[in-house]
Design a protein around this motif. Structure first.
Motif, PDB file in Angstrom:
ATOM      1  N   VAL A 161      -0.481 -20.831  19.309  1.00  8.67           N
ATOM      2  CA  VAL A 161      -0.133 -20.341  20.399  1.00  8.67           C
ATOM      3  C   VAL A 161      -1.398 -19.092  20.597  1.00  8.67           C
ATOM      4  O   VAL A 161      -1.959 -19.382  22.140  1.00  8.67           O
ATOM      5  CB  VAL A 161       1.165 -19.494  20.395  1.00  8.67           C
ATOM      6  CG1 VAL A 161       1.299 -18.722  21.672  1.00  8.67           C
ATOM      7  CG2 VAL A 161       2.142 -20.413  20.150  1.00  8.67           C
ATOM      8  N   ASP A 162      -1.839 -18.606  19.777  1.00  6.37           N
ATOM      9  CA  ASP A 162      -3.078 -17.552  19.962  1.00  6.37           C
ATOM     10  C   ASP A 162      -4.210 -18.416  20.507  1.00  6.37           C
ATOM     11  O   ASP A 162      -4.885 -17.698  21.287  1.00  6.37           O
ATOM     12  CB  ASP A 162      -3.324 -16.912  18.638  1.00  6.37           C
ATOM     13  CG  ASP A 162      -2.377 -15.976  18.224  1.00  6.37           C
ATOM     14  OD1 ASP A 162      -1.400 -15.454  19.248  1.00  6.37           O
ATOM     15  OD2 ASP A 162      -2.370 -15.600  16.957  1.00  6.37           O
ATOM     16  N   VAL A 163      -4.388 -19.465  19.814  1.00  7.54           N
ATOM     17  CA  VAL A 163      -5.804 -20.314  20.214  1.00  7.54           C
ATOM     18  C   VAL A 163      -5.642 -20.637  21.762  1.00  7.54           C
ATOM     19  O   VAL A 163      -6.509 -20.474  22.567  1.00  7.54           O
ATOM     20  CB  VAL A 163      -6.231 -21.190  19.240  1.00  7.54           C
ATOM     21  CG1 VAL A 163      -7.261 -22.062  19.813  1.00  7.54           C
ATOM     22  CG2 VAL A 163      -6.583 -20.698  17.901  1.00  7.54           C
ATOM     23  N   MET A 164      -4.740 -21.208  21.890  1.00  5.64           N
ATOM     24  CA  MET A 164      -4.221 -21.484  23.207  1.00  5.64           C
ATOM     25  C   MET A 164      -4.135 -20.823  24.295  1.00  5.64           C
ATOM     26  O   MET A 164      -4.801 -20.697  25.440  1.00  5.64           O
ATOM     27  CB  MET A 164      -2.897 -22.648  23.501  1.00  5.64           C
ATOM     28  CG  MET A 164      -3.206 -24.043  22.649  1.00  5.64           C
ATOM     29  SD  MET A 164      -1.485 -24.647  22.550  1.00  5.64           S
ATOM     30  CE  MET A 164      -0.891 -24.790  24.034  1.00  5.64           C
ATOM     31  N   LEU A 165      -3.663 -19.462  23.993  1.00  2.00           N
ATOM     32  CA  LEU A 165      -3.855 -18.454  24.984  1.00  2.00           C
ATOM     33  C   LEU A 165      -5.279 -17.945  25.093  1.00  2.00           C
ATOM     34  O   LEU A 165      -5.688 -17.752  26.313  1.00  2.00           O
ATOM     35  CB  LEU A 165      -2.976 -17.248  24.592  1.00  2.00           C
ATOM     36  CG  LEU A 165      -1.489 -17.244  24.954  1.00  2.00           C
ATOM     37  CD1 LEU A 165      -0.633 -16.299  24.330  1.00  2.00           C
ATOM     38  CD2 LEU A 165      -1.504 -17.228  26.578  1.00  2.00           C
ATOM     39  N   ILE A 166      -6.051 -17.785  24.235  1.00  2.00           N
ATOM     40  CA  ILE A 166      -7.388 -17.608  24.278  1.00  2.00           C
ATOM     41  C   ILE A 166      -8.188 -18.492  25.306  1.00  2.00           C
ATOM     42  O   ILE A 166      -9.029 -18.387  26.037  1.00  2.00           O
ATOM     43  CB  ILE A 166      -8.096 -17.448  22.858  1.00  2.00           C
ATOM     44  CG1 ILE A 166      -7.690 -15.960  22.168  1.00  2.00           C
ATOM     45  CG2 ILE A 166      -9.799 -17.341  23.008  1.00  2.00           C
ATOM     46  CD1 ILE A 166      -8.033 -15.906  20.843  1.00  2.00           C
ATOM     47  N   PHE A 209       0.199 -26.746  29.271  1.00  2.00           N
ATOM     48  CA  PHE A 209       0.224 -27.168  30.645  1.00  2.00           C
ATOM     49  C   PHE A 209      -0.925 -26.557  31.515  1.00  2.00           C
ATOM     50  O   PHE A 209      -1.670 -27.248  32.203  1.00  2.00           O
ATOM     51  CB  PHE A 209       1.502 -27.081  31.236  1.00  2.00           C
ATOM     52  CG  PHE A 209       1.779 -27.538  32.553  1.00  2.00           C
ATOM     53  CD1 PHE A 209       1.666 -28.958  32.955  1.00  2.00           C
ATOM     54  CD2 PHE A 209       1.524 -26.864  33.962  1.00  2.00           C
ATOM     55  CE1 PHE A 209       1.759 -29.604  34.294  1.00  2.00           C
ATOM     56  CE2 PHE A 209       1.713 -27.292  35.145  1.00  2.00           C
ATOM     57  CZ  PHE A 209       1.767 -28.768  35.291  1.00  2.00           C
ATOM     58  N   LEU A 210      -0.784 -25.056  31.378  1.00  2.00           N
ATOM     59  CA  LEU A 210      -1.771 -24.336  32.280  1.00  2.00           C
ATOM     60  C   LEU A 210      -3.031 -24.612  31.708  1.00  2.00           C
ATOM     61  O   LEU A 210      -4.067 -24.550  32.612  1.00  2.00           O
ATOM     62  CB  LEU A 210      -1.275 -22.777  32.236  1.00  2.00           C
ATOM     63  CG  LEU A 210      -0.080 -22.328  32.923  1.00  2.00           C
ATOM     64  CD1 LEU A 210       0.403 -21.023  32.494  1.00  2.00           C
ATOM     65  CD2 LEU A 210      -0.360 -22.473  34.374  1.00  2.00           C
ATOM     66  N   LEU A 211      -3.442 -24.756  30.416  1.00  2.00           N
ATOM     67  CA  LEU A 211      -4.797 -24.724  30.050  1.00  2.00           C
ATOM     68  C   LEU A 211      -5.361 -26.274  30.594  1.00  2.00           C
ATOM     69  O   LEU A 211      -6.377 -26.020  31.097  1.00  2.00           O
ATOM     70  CB  LEU A 211      -4.579 -25.073  28.428  1.00  2.00           C
ATOM     71  CG  LEU A 211      -5.901 -25.161  27.634  1.00  2.00           C
ATOM     72  CD1 LEU A 211      -6.885 -24.193  27.669  1.00  2.00           C
ATOM     73  CD2 LEU A 211      -5.471 -25.457  26.238  1.00  2.00           C
ATOM     74  N   VAL A 212      -4.377 -27.181  30.472  1.00  2.00           N
ATOM     75  CA  VAL A 212      -4.915 -28.573  31.045  1.00  2.00           C
ATOM     76  C   VAL A 212      -5.384 -28.330  32.637  1.00  2.00           C
ATOM     77  O   VAL A 212      -6.238 -28.883  32.963  1.00  2.00           O
ATOM     78  CB  VAL A 212      -3.797 -29.740  30.643  1.00  2.00           C
ATOM     79  CG1 VAL A 212      -4.381 -30.920  31.266  1.00  2.00           C
ATOM     80  CG2 VAL A 212      -3.868 -30.010  29.121  1.00  2.00           C
TER      81      VAL A 212
END
Lengths: 136, 134
Positions: free
Chosen positions: A19-24, B24-27
């Motif tokens: 989750v941390d990495v994705m948020l960054i 989803f937001l990232l993509v």
């Protein structure tokens, strides 16, 4: 004798670092990306060879129309200052013509783009921008 | 008689749905956004409906309202710009050059620059415009 096996716990995978990495990554892409809707007008394309000394035959039957742009960015066609819509209307009758645009160096880019747009709307496909070179 | 209270366990908060939303937001931002070098000065592209879709990639030349030049986000002189373009051309003969000129900048900067780029051997130069949605 029976040896009792120790009950093995399954390895626990924590999701917190993911989750941390994705948020960054999410914040990175949100901050660094631009969301402007951009288009382009080709200025030099493959096949546009520079050959200023090539003689013009003048017998190919193509009508050449000249549009000039003054320093204020206004288009002049056939001796009259015309609006973009009037220019498009005038050019619509001759979609096969070669259109030469001669802008003043003091005109702004928006003025040139408006004339190109008017010609494109009129269906002109043979469009060139020419400029006067200073005498050497 | 003493009633035995059942021990309340704390509610389990699952973060799986959070991961789904973040992913989803990232993509979405990866697909929708375009990463360009930002020019060091303000550039407002001319507006036109006649533009075609702008492909990604290539090198970006920015021209400011007062004729300032920037190459891929760095201010540069015209001579330096042409040298840099010539170097890039040796590595990539099909170099794609996008000119991001301010709509109010003068053509006496843009047109000679396009001619010089053409003389350097660049065969793919486009002017960046933004659609006029009025």
């Amino acid at each position: 004798m029976r040896i009792a096996r120790r009950n093995r716990n399954s390895a626990l995978i924590t999701l917190t670092p993911l989750v941390d990495v994705m948020l960054i990554l999410l914040v990175f892409f949100m901050v660094t990306s631009t969301y402007l809707d951009l288009d382009m007008i080709p200025m030099v394309e493959k096949g546009d060879e520079l050959n200023p000394t090539a003689p013009s035959t003048g017998t190919d039957g193509i009508t050449t129309l000249l549009i000039s742009i003054n320093a204020a960015g206004e288009a002049r066609f056939q001796g009259r200052t015309v609006t973009a819509s009037a220019l498009a209307e005038a050019l619509r009758a001759q979609p096969d013509a070669q259109v030469l645009i001669l802008p003043s160096g003091f005109a702004n880019v928006q003025g040139l783009v408006e004339v190109i747009e008017a010609a494109t709307v009129a269906g002109i496909t043979n469009l060139r921008v020419v400029r006067l070179k200073a005498a050497q | 008689m003493k009633l035995k209270l059942r021990k309340k366990s704390p509610p389990q908060e699952t973060i799986v749905s959070l991961i789904d939303v973040v992913f989803f937001l990232l993509v979405f931002f990866m697909l929708v956004g375009r990463m360009d070098a930002t020019s060091p000065f303000n550039v407002t592209p001319p507006e036109s409906l006649a533009g075609e879709d702008l492909p990604s990639g290539g090198t970006t030349v920015a021209i400011g309202i007062n004729g300032q030049l920037a190459l891929d986000g760095t201010t540069i002189s015209e001579a330096g710009l042409l040298q840099s373009i010539a170097r890039q051309l040796t590595a990539n003969p099909d170099l794609f050059v996008r000119i991001n000129a301010d709509g109010q900048s003068r053509l006496q900067k843009l047109l000679p620059l396009v001619s010089k780029l053409e003389q350097e051997g660049v065969r793919n130069v486009v002017l960046v415009v933004t659609p006029n949605l009025q």
